[in-house]
Scaffold this motif. Structure first.
Motif: not given
Length: 293
Positions: A136-163
């Motif tokens: 379970a730890l190994l499978v989670a580890l190999v999924n972290v890079p792709d999930a983190a990039r997706l979160v970062r891309a989605a969050a960057a769009e929201v973080a650019a808002r004036p709010a």
């Protein structure tokens, strides 16, 4: 008034049925499996065994009842762990003002993405012998890079808002900005990714078990059953077909449920409520009665 969509309802019902069967078997199956009886001849059909026997003469139905819990629990744990690490990393990368810190955080993840997931698991398995927790730890580890990039891309769009800039100027804490505003704004994105990611994790866990990583060669595991009994597929098909169909049903049903839930949520969001409809004062247009006032 809500509008019913027959196709969406049918998709949800089909997904629920496909998920319910393997989940029930995985969670409560061991309670009804009973004590293992004497082993019979290997790869036989019929007789006192309702689905025949497997490659070492064990009752296939008993193995099906016992074999779902390792696959399902390992996949759920690996998915949850991957998001537990990826979401904070992605949010921090999107909200930090230090470019060098973002690069130092995200670029090593890009390197890990270049290595196939299964290859990383197999390489790790040559160093140590992971059990169910290690897998379970190994499978989670190999999924972290792709999930983190997706979160970062989605969050960057929201973080650019004036709010978000307004929250910064008001001196709000990072936790309030990241979780209270940015995190809430990307819930649908994470939900859409969760269905696909859980499907990929299930297949990765099943493939690792198929290759003997994290489980014993004769363990009661759906993936192991498919692997060990495949040579006798035409002699005893149930020992391969039943666990394979349960894995496919669980992954397909999960995606159908997430798709139906997201479509229903999107439908609600698309229908404006009466409270949000602009009135004459909101648009700057005054009626004749208001003009005299």
């Amino acid at each position: 008034m809500s509008v019913r969509h027959p196709a969406r309802t049918a998709r949800f019902a089909l997904g629920l049925a496909l998920v319910a069967v393997p989940l029930v078997l995985a969670l409560v199956g061991p309670l009804f499996a009973g004590e293992p009886g004497p082993r019979g001849a290997s790869l036989t059909l019929g007789g006192e065994h309702r689905l025949g026997t497997d490659f070492v003469g064990r009752d296939v139905w008993q193995q099906v009842l016992h074999g779902g819990r390792p696959v399902v629990l390992t996949a759920l744990a690996a998915t949850a762990l991957s998001y537990l690490v990826a979401v904070p990393v992605g949010l921090f990368g999107a909200l930090t003002h230090h470019r060098w810190l973002e690069e130092a955080l995200m670029r090593p993840l890009d390197v890990l993405l270049a290595v196939p997931s299964l290859l990383m698991i197999l390489l790790a398995a040559t160093v140590f012998s992971p059990g169910a927790v290690g897998l379970a730890l190994l499978v989670a580890l190999v999924n972290v890079p792709d999930a983190a990039r997706l979160v970062r891309a989605a969050a960057a769009e929201v973080a650019a808002r004036p709010a978000v800039e307004a929250l910064r100027m008001q001196g709000e804490s990072w936790w309030r900005m990241a979780v209270g505003y940015v995190g809430r704004s990307m819930v649908r994105t994470l939900a859409a990714d969760a269905g696909t990611r859980l499907t990929g994790v299930l297949y990765l866990v099943a493939t690792a078990a198929f290759l003997g990583v994290g489980v014993a060669p004769d363990a009661a595991d759906w993936a192991v059953m498919v692997d060990r009994n495949r040579t006798g597929l035409f002699v005893q098909p149930w020992a391969v077909v039943v666990p394979a169909l349960l894995i496919v049903g669980l992954t397909t049903g999960t995606n159908l449920l997430f798709d139906a839930a997201l479509a229903r949520g999107g439908g609600r969001a698309a229908r404006p409520s009466r409270r949000t409809l602009p009135g004459p004062r909101d648009t700057g247009i005054r009626t004749g009665k208001e003009a005299h006032l």
